[in-house]
Design a protein around this motif. Structure first.
Motif, PDB file in Angstrom:
ATOM      1  N   LYS A 224      -5.541  -1.739   8.567  1.00 56.86           N
ATOM      2  CA  LYS A 224      -5.132  -2.248   7.262  1.00 56.86           C
ATOM      3  C   LYS A 224      -5.923  -3.496   6.888  1.00 56.86           C
ATOM      4  O   LYS A 224      -6.196  -3.731   5.720  1.00 56.86           O
TER       5      LYS A 224
ATOM      6  N   LEU B  73       0.835  -1.204   0.000  1.00 54.15           N
ATOM      7  CA  LEU B  73       0.000   0.000   0.000  1.00 54.15           C
ATOM      8  C   LEU B  73       0.867   1.250   0.000  1.00 54.15           C
ATOM      9  O   LEU B  73       1.880   1.312   0.689  1.00 54.15           O
TER      10      LEU B  73
ATOM     11  N   ILE C 155      -9.102  -3.220   4.653  1.00 52.62           N
ATOM     12  CA  ILE C 155      -9.025  -2.938   3.221  1.00 52.62           C
ATOM     13  C   ILE C 155      -9.255  -4.231   2.456  1.00 52.62           C
ATOM     14  O   ILE C 155      -8.579  -5.232   2.675  1.00 52.62           O
TER      15      ILE C 155
ATOM     16  N   GLU D 146      -3.721   1.991  -8.279  1.00 49.54           N
ATOM     17  CA  GLU D 146      -2.464   2.294  -7.594  1.00 49.54           C
ATOM     18  C   GLU D 146      -1.996   3.681  -7.991  1.00 49.54           C
ATOM     19  O   GLU D 146      -2.258   4.145  -9.091  1.00 49.54           O
TER      20      GLU D 146
ATOM     21  N   ASP E  78      -3.070   5.609  -3.196  1.00 51.83           N
ATOM     22  CA  ASP E  78      -3.740   4.433  -3.752  1.00 51.83           C
ATOM     23  C   ASP E  78      -5.227   4.561  -3.464  1.00 51.83           C
ATOM     24  O   ASP E  78      -5.625   4.984  -2.384  1.00 51.83           O
ATOM     25  N   GLU E  79      -6.051   4.217  -4.431  1.00 44.98           N
ATOM     26  CA  GLU E  79      -7.500   4.205  -4.216  1.00 44.98           C
ATOM     27  C   GLU E  79      -7.881   2.792  -3.777  1.00 44.98           C
ATOM     28  O   GLU E  79      -7.543   1.815  -4.453  1.00 44.98           O
ATOM     29  N   VAL E  80      -8.552   2.703  -2.632  1.00 46.38           N
ATOM     30  CA  VAL E  80      -8.851   1.405  -2.043  1.00 46.38           C
ATOM     31  C   VAL E  80     -10.346   1.236  -1.803  1.00 46.38           C
ATOM     32  O   VAL E  80     -11.080   2.207  -1.710  1.00 46.38           O
TER      33      VAL E  80
ATOM     34  N   LYS F  41      -9.152   7.400  -1.065  1.00 47.64           N
ATOM     35  CA  LYS F  41      -7.714   7.449  -1.312  1.00 47.64           C
ATOM     36  C   LYS F  41      -6.971   7.448   0.011  1.00 47.64           C
ATOM     37  O   LYS F  41      -7.379   8.107   0.968  1.00 47.64           O
TER      38      LYS F  41
ATOM     39  N   SER G 299      -9.479  -4.378  -1.176  1.00 48.95           N
ATOM     40  CA  SER G 299      -8.680  -4.417  -2.402  1.00 48.95           C
ATOM     41  C   SER G 299      -8.203  -3.023  -2.772  1.00 48.95           C
ATOM     42  O   SER G 299      -8.741  -2.022  -2.315  1.00 48.95           O
ATOM     43  N   VAL G 300      -7.203  -2.992  -3.628  1.00 52.40           N
ATOM     44  CA  VAL G 300      -6.700  -1.732  -4.187  1.00 52.40           C
ATOM     45  C   VAL G 300      -7.350  -1.581  -5.540  1.00 52.40           C
ATOM     46  O   VAL G 300      -7.255  -2.462  -6.403  1.00 52.40           O
TER      47      VAL G 300
END
Length: 92
Positions: free
Chosen positions: A79, A40, A82, A88, A44-46, A55, A84-85
């Protein structure tokens, strides 16, 4: 001796197949997920497990600060929250 082996062989084969079908894919998925969490980066947009898209603005040891929505609301999440990403960041 042969009778015991003949009776136990189907059980051993079934346990082996169960291991191949269940445990190996799960271990592979866990390794991939942990690698994603380690990679990460800021911007990054998650997608969170709760369905929130945002973001990353800051990364701490086991928490990230996610900025989301038009009002730029900031959420501090674990963390592990989360899922998925999505995209990126382009900066390196």
């Amino acid at each position: 001796m042969n009778e015991i082996l003949g009776a136990a062989l189907p059980l051993i084969v079934m346990l082996g197949l169960f291991y191949l079908i269940v445990f190996l894919p799960e271990n592979k998925r866990k390794k991939k997920y942990n690698a994603m969490l380690e990679a990460l980066k800021v911007n990054d947009e998650v997608l969170t497990r709760g369905g929130i898209i945002g973001k990353i603005t800051s990364i701490q040891d086991d928490h990230v600060l996610v900025q989301t929505g038009p009002d730029r609301a900031r959420l501090k999440i674990s963390k592990n929250g989360i899922a998925s990403v999505i995209t990126e960041s382009k900066t390196e």
